[in-house]
Write a protein that holds these residues in place. Structure first.
Motif, mmCIF file in Angstrom:
data_model
loop_
_atom_site.group_PDB
_atom_site.id
_atom_site.type_symbol
_atom_site.label_atom_id
_atom_site.label_comp_id
_atom_site.label_asym_id
_atom_site.label_seq_id
_atom_site.Cartn_x
_atom_site.Cartn_y
_atom_site.Cartn_z
ATOM 1 N N ILE A 54 0.841 -1.199 0.000
ATOM 2 C CA ILE A 54 0.000 0.000 0.000
ATOM 3 C C ILE A 54 0.877 1.249 0.000
ATOM 4 N N PHE A 55 1.911 1.267 0.836
ATOM 5 C CA PHE A 55 2.794 2.429 0.902
ATOM 6 C C PHE A 55 3.592 2.605 -0.388
ATOM 7 N N LYS A 56 4.025 1.514 -0.983
ATOM 8 C CA LYS A 56 4.742 1.605 -2.261
ATOM 9 C C LYS A 56 3.830 2.178 -3.338
ATOM 10 N N PHE A 97 11.900 1.617 1.930
ATOM 11 C CA PHE A 97 10.623 1.936 2.546
ATOM 12 C C PHE A 97 10.628 1.689 4.057
ATOM 13 N N PHE A 98 11.593 0.918 4.527
ATOM 14 C CA PHE A 98 11.703 0.644 5.954
ATOM 15 C C PHE A 98 12.677 1.585 6.651
ATOM 16 N N SER A 104 6.431 6.937 7.562
ATOM 17 C CA SER A 104 5.763 8.032 8.259
ATOM 18 C C SER A 104 5.611 9.251 7.347
ATOM 19 N N ALA A 105 6.631 9.556 6.576
ATOM 20 C CA ALA A 105 6.588 10.715 5.679
ATOM 21 C C ALA A 105 5.539 10.531 4.587
ATOM 22 N N ILE A 106 5.445 9.327 4.048
ATOM 23 C CA ILE A 106 4.450 9.035 3.017
ATOM 24 C C ILE A 106 3.048 9.187 3.591
ATOM 25 N N THR A 107 2.828 8.597 4.761
ATOM 26 C CA THR A 107 1.520 8.670 5.405
ATOM 27 C C THR A 107 1.157 10.110 5.765
ATOM 28 N N SER A 108 2.096 10.830 6.335
ATOM 29 C CA SER A 108 1.842 12.213 6.754
ATOM 30 C C SER A 108 1.464 13.092 5.572
ATOM 31 N N LEU A 109 2.137 12.923 4.463
ATOM 32 C CA LEU A 109 1.830 13.710 3.267
ATOM 33 C C LEU A 109 0.388 13.466 2.843
ATOM 34 N N TRP A 110 -0.015 12.196 2.793
ATOM 35 C CA TRP A 110 -1.385 11.862 2.399
ATOM 36 C C TRP A 110 -2.394 12.422 3.402
ATOM 37 N N VAL A 111 -2.178 12.173 4.692
ATOM 38 C CA VAL A 111 -3.123 12.605 5.725
ATOM 39 C C VAL A 111 -3.261 14.124 5.726
#
Length: 127
Positions: A54-56, A97-98, A104-111
Motif C-alpha cells: 500500500i505504501f509503495k 521503505f523501511f 511516516s513521511a508518506i503517510t503524513s503527506l497523504w493525511v
C-alpha cells in the motif's frame, strides 16, 4: 489541500504531491479504495507485505502526481498503466521503505492533504 514534499528513497530525492486526486488515481491504478486500505492496515496494526505494498503504491501515485507533464492530468491518467508502477518500483529498493521516517513521511503527506483548510463552524453555538 495540495501538499508537496520530497522524500528520500535510497540515494534519490523523490518529489511527491498529494491532493484529493491521489485517492482517485490510486483506485484507478490498483482497484482499491485508499482510505479503506489504510484503515484496515491501521486496525490490524500489521506491517506485513500487503501493508508495505500500500505504501509503495501510494508513494508511486504521489510521485507520479508531482511530475511535470505536457498534457492535462486527466489526459495523462489515460496513459498511466501498471507497467509504469512496475518500472518505478524497479528503480527504488524495497529496503528504502523501511529506512528512517519513510513510511511516516508518506503517510503524513497523504493525511495532511486530506485536512480541510476551511474552519468548521461551531454547530452548538452558531453565530
Amino acid at each position: 489541500k495540495i501538499m508537496i514534499t520530497t522524500i528520500r528513497l535510497g540515494e534519490k530525492d523523490v518529489p511527491m504531491r498529494a491532493s484529493a486526486l491521489t485517492a482517485v488515481i490510486y483506485r484507478s491504478m490498483f482497484g482499491k479504495d485508499l482510505t479503506v486500505e489504510l484503515n484496515k492496515m491501521r486496525k490490524t496494526r500489521e506491517n506485513n507485505e500487503s501493508g508495505l505494498d500500500i505504501f509503495k503504491q501510494l508513494a508511486f501515485v504521489m510521485n507520479w502526481q508531482s511530475l511535470p507533464r505536457d498534457t492535462k492530468i486527466t489526459e495523462a491518467m489515460k496513459n498511466l498503466s501498471i507497467d509504469d508502477y512496475y518500472e518505478w518500483l524497479d528503480e527504488v529498493e524495497e529496503a528504502d521503505f523501511f529506512e528512517g521516517e519513510t513510511l511516516s513521511a508518506i503517510t503524513s503527506l497523504w493525511v495532511n492533504s486530506q485536512k480541510s483548510q476551511i474552519p468548521l463552524k461551531n454547530v452548538a453555538n452558531p453565530q
